[in-house]
Motif scaffolding. Structure first.
Motif, PDB file in Angstrom:
ATOM      1  N   ALA A   3     -18.013  26.197 -38.663  1.00 63.75           N
ATOM      2  CA  ALA A   3     -19.362  26.750 -38.800  1.00 63.75           C
ATOM      3  C   ALA A   3     -20.275  25.647 -39.322  1.00 63.75           C
ATOM      4  N   GLY A   4     -21.551  25.825 -39.108  1.00 61.78           N
ATOM      5  CA  GLY A   4     -22.535  24.879 -39.639  1.00 61.78           C
ATOM      6  C   GLY A   4     -22.787  23.722 -38.704  1.00 61.78           C
ATOM      7  N   ASP A   5     -23.693  22.868 -39.123  1.00 64.90           N
ATOM      8  CA  ASP A   5     -24.147  21.797 -38.241  1.00 64.90           C
ATOM      9  C   ASP A   5     -24.531  20.626 -39.128  1.00 64.90           C
ATOM     10  N   ARG A   6     -24.323  19.421 -38.657  1.00 63.86           N
ATOM     11  CA  ARG A   6     -24.636  18.238 -39.473  1.00 63.86           C
ATOM     12  C   ARG A   6     -25.591  17.314 -38.729  1.00 63.86           C
ATOM     13  N   ALA A   7     -26.611  17.938 -38.134  1.00 68.59           N
ATOM     14  CA  ALA A   7     -27.575  17.164 -37.346  1.00 68.59           C
ATOM     15  C   ALA A   7     -28.315  16.150 -38.213  1.00 68.59           C
ATOM     16  N   GLU A   8     -28.560  16.518 -39.484  1.00 67.94           N
ATOM     17  CA  GLU A   8     -29.286  15.582 -40.370  1.00 67.94           C
ATOM     18  C   GLU A   8     -28.456  14.324 -40.607  1.00 67.94           C
ATOM     19  N   GLU A   9     -27.139  14.546 -40.765  1.00 63.24           N
ATOM     20  CA  GLU A   9     -26.217  13.414 -40.979  1.00 63.24           C
ATOM     21  C   GLU A   9     -26.215  12.503 -39.733  1.00 63.24           C
ATOM     22  N   PHE A  10     -26.241  13.141 -38.563  1.00 65.62           N
ATOM     23  CA  PHE A  10     -26.292  12.381 -37.314  1.00 65.62           C
ATOM     24  C   PHE A  10     -27.581  11.545 -37.255  1.00 65.62           C
ATOM     25  N   ALA A  11     -28.695  12.191 -37.598  1.00 69.19           N
ATOM     26  CA  ALA A  11     -29.983  11.481 -37.549  1.00 69.19           C
ATOM     27  C   ALA A  11     -29.974  10.295 -38.516  1.00 69.19           C
ATOM     28  N   ALA A  12     -29.361  10.489 -39.688  1.00 67.41           N
ATOM     29  CA  ALA A  12     -29.295   9.393 -40.670  1.00 67.41           C
ATOM     30  C   ALA A  12     -28.473   8.231 -40.109  1.00 67.41           C
ATOM     31  N   ARG A  13     -27.409   8.558 -39.381  1.00 71.79           N
ATOM     32  CA  ARG A  13     -26.593   7.473 -38.783  1.00 71.79           C
ATOM     33  C   ARG A  13     -27.383   6.718 -37.728  1.00 71.79           C
ATOM     34  N   MET A  14     -28.172   7.482 -36.971  1.00 70.48           N
ATOM     35  CA  MET A  14     -28.974   6.813 -35.947  1.00 70.48           C
ATOM     36  C   MET A  14     -29.991   5.887 -36.607  1.00 70.48           C
ATOM     37  N   ALA A  15     -30.299   6.178 -37.884  1.00 75.94           N
ATOM     38  CA  ALA A  15     -31.240   5.320 -38.627  1.00 75.94           C
ATOM     39  C   ALA A  15     -30.495   4.252 -39.431  1.00 75.94           C
ATOM     40  N   GLY A  16     -29.163   4.146 -39.242  1.00 79.07           N
ATOM     41  CA  GLY A  16     -28.436   3.034 -39.859  1.00 79.07           C
ATOM     42  C   GLY A  16     -27.407   3.379 -40.908  1.00 79.07           C
ATOM     43  N   GLN A  17     -27.315   4.653 -41.336  1.00 74.03           N
ATOM     44  CA  GLN A  17     -26.285   5.024 -42.323  1.00 74.03           C
ATOM     45  C   GLN A  17     -24.903   4.971 -41.668  1.00 74.03           C
ATOM     46  N   ILE A  61     -16.534  15.899 -43.761  1.00 76.27           N
ATOM     47  CA  ILE A  61     -15.590  16.978 -43.434  1.00 76.27           C
ATOM     48  C   ILE A  61     -15.682  18.074 -44.505  1.00 76.27           C
ATOM     49  N   ARG A  62     -15.927  17.663 -45.761  1.00 74.99           N
ATOM     50  CA  ARG A  62     -16.011  18.656 -46.845  1.00 74.99           C
ATOM     51  C   ARG A  62     -17.254  19.537 -46.700  1.00 74.99           C
ATOM     52  N   VAL A  63     -18.317  18.983 -46.151  1.00 77.07           N
ATOM     53  CA  VAL A  63     -19.540  19.779 -45.933  1.00 77.07           C
ATOM     54  C   VAL A  63     -19.224  20.897 -44.941  1.00 77.07           C
ATOM     55  N   THR A  64     -18.549  20.532 -43.851  1.00 75.22           N
ATOM     56  CA  THR A  64     -18.209  21.547 -42.843  1.00 75.22           C
ATOM     57  C   THR A  64     -17.176  22.525 -43.401  1.00 75.22           C
ATOM     58  N   THR A  65     -16.303  22.050 -44.270  1.00 69.68           N
ATOM     59  CA  THR A  65     -15.316  22.958 -44.876  1.00 69.68           C
ATOM     60  C   THR A  65     -16.040  24.038 -45.677  1.00 69.68           C
ATOM     61  N   GLU A  66     -17.080  23.654 -46.422  1.00 68.83           N
ATOM     62  CA  GLU A  66     -17.815  24.665 -47.200  1.00 68.83           C
ATOM     63  C   GLU A  66     -18.463  25.688 -46.277  1.00 68.83           C
ATOM     64  N   ALA A  67     -19.094  25.197 -45.205  1.00 69.01           N
ATOM     65  CA  ALA A  67     -19.769  26.126 -44.269  1.00 69.01           C
ATOM     66  C   ALA A  67     -18.744  27.029 -43.589  1.00 69.01           C
TER      67      ALA A  67
END
Ligand code: NIG
Length: 394
Positions: free
Chosen positions: A74-88, A95-101
């Motif tokens: 459950a849940g989505d990590r689009a913000e994390e993806f966007a941050a990677r596209m910006a260099g993170q 994985i723990r974020v998705t585990t909580e969701a």
């Protein structure tokens, strides 16, 4: 018994070199006959065939075999993806974020989300799928994910050793004991495989070996996430323990390739992961030229690869990872079957499961040549039409 003929095929890929040209076993201007859930024959269908699907000169290929997915979440990590596209950088801690969701989601909600993703994958031509647990990370949570996965496939993988959950922070060995004990006992009856994320920051070689050994003792086959974030022991451990597949293989040195070449473990590549994490694409040439069996899978998950598109993965493998189109198609079909140690899927020889894709194109080359275009005109799984843009009148 019911029979179905896919008629007027312009180009058929069988993946059986004894049936046609080259490693893809190509046959031109033919038909394919299914009886119940199996391929019965190639060639002109008899007049008493129950149903016909007119391929109208198009190309037919074996259904894609997706040997690595994390479909239940459950849940989505689009913000994390966007941050990677910006260099993170990508970090396994997500994985723990998705585990909580996932822990917070109801079972019906999780089942519905999984069904939607499975349908999306079928529309893209995936006829056989492996599904891992790994976002529960406690006994009832992992069991629940395995139960849902088992509703969609007989290739369920127990991945309790995905990451150490927050409540076990600093106590990884205690968590490994839980995975190898109560959690495995609860999940093994629902699973065919056990998997471990063997990487710096997740599970080291000894912990991974303990997880795999316990799984083997419980009757499960072995799979490993290895060499995703850097060089490490994952690939060599997988070969040493005769795992069916080691997945990711983003960073390999000569020792890893020699080990793979001497063993029976398939190297499974997950090109959409490099796309989504901005890590370097691995060079598959060195591995294929060393004689190692390779597969391509989607790695559908909300963190490192949120796509169900095998066509996208094939295009990336060709454009960025040194595979020819023929090699990539084989890796996404027969390669996936081998990574799951199955001989009933991944090819269209008589006796195989009747899993096929009708492409809206004259050739499979168009999967890459027309990258990004939805070319799957129809998907047949176990002899049934599970997706088509043009239904057969019944
Ligand atoms: O295969 N490597 C570990 N597991 C997944 C990532 C899961 C996530 O980021 O949520 C993978 O890439």
């Amino acid at each position: 018994m019911t029979s179905l003929a896919i008629d007027n095929i312009g180009l058929l890929v069988t993946n059986d070199p004894t049936l046609g040209e080259g490693p893809l076993g190509i046959v031109r201007d033919t038909a394919l006959v299914f009886e119940d859930d199996r391929v019965a024959a190639m060639g002109r269908p008899g007049p008493d065939t129950d149903r016909r699907f007119d391929a109208a000169g198009r190309c037919v290929i074996p259904g894609f075999v997706d040997s690595h997915t994390h479909l239940v979440f459950a849940g989505d990590r689009a913000e994390e993806f966007a941050a990677r596209m910006a260099g993170q950088p990508y970090e396994a801690g997500g994985i723990r974020v998705t585990t909580e969701a996932t822990r917070s989601a109801g079972t019906e909600e999780l089942r519905e989300l999984t069904a939607q993703r499975r349908m999306e994958a079928q529309r893209g031509g995936i006829t056989h799928i492996e599904i891992k647990s790994g976002y529960g990370l406690d006994v009832p949570g992992e069991r629940r994910l395995c139960e849902i996965a088992a509703e969609f496939t007989d290739d369920v993988t127990f991945l309790g050793a995905h990451v150490v959950p927050r409540e076990y922070e600093g106590r990884a060995d205690d968590y490994v004991d839980l995975v190898c004990g109560e959690m495995l006992a609860s999940c093994a009856p629902l699973a065919r495989w056990i998997d471990v994320f063997c990487e710096e920051g997740t599970f080291d070689a000894d912990q991974s070996r303990a997880v795999l050994s316990a799984g083997r003792d419980a009757g499960l086959g072995l799979r490993v996430h290895g060499n995703q974030l850097g060089l490490g022991p994952g690939v060599r451990l997988a070969v040493e323990m005769d795992a069916a597949s080691v997945d990711h293989c983003t960073y390999l040195d000569d020792t890893d390739i020699e080990a793979l070449a001497a063993g029976h473990t398939v190297a499974t590549y997950l090109p959409a992961t490099e796309f989504s994490t901005r890590q370097p694409y691995p060079d598959t040439r060195r591995v294929i030229d060393a004689g190692v069996g390779v597969a391509i899978a989607t790695n559908t998950n909300p963190g490192s690869s949120n796509t169900t598109s095998m066509s996208f993965c094939i295009a990336l493998a060709v454009r960025e990872m040194g595979m020819s189109v023929d090699e990539a198609l084989l890796a996404a079909t027969l390669g996936g079957a081998r990574a799951l140690r199955r001989d009933d899927v991944g090819c269209l020889a008589p006796g195989a499961r009747a899993d096929a894709i009708v492409l809206d194109a004259p050739s499979y080359l168009h999967l890459v040549y027309r990258a990004g275009v939805p070319l799957v005109g129809a998907t047949f799984a176990a002899g049934r039409e599970v997706w088509t843009s043009n239904p057969i009148p019944s």
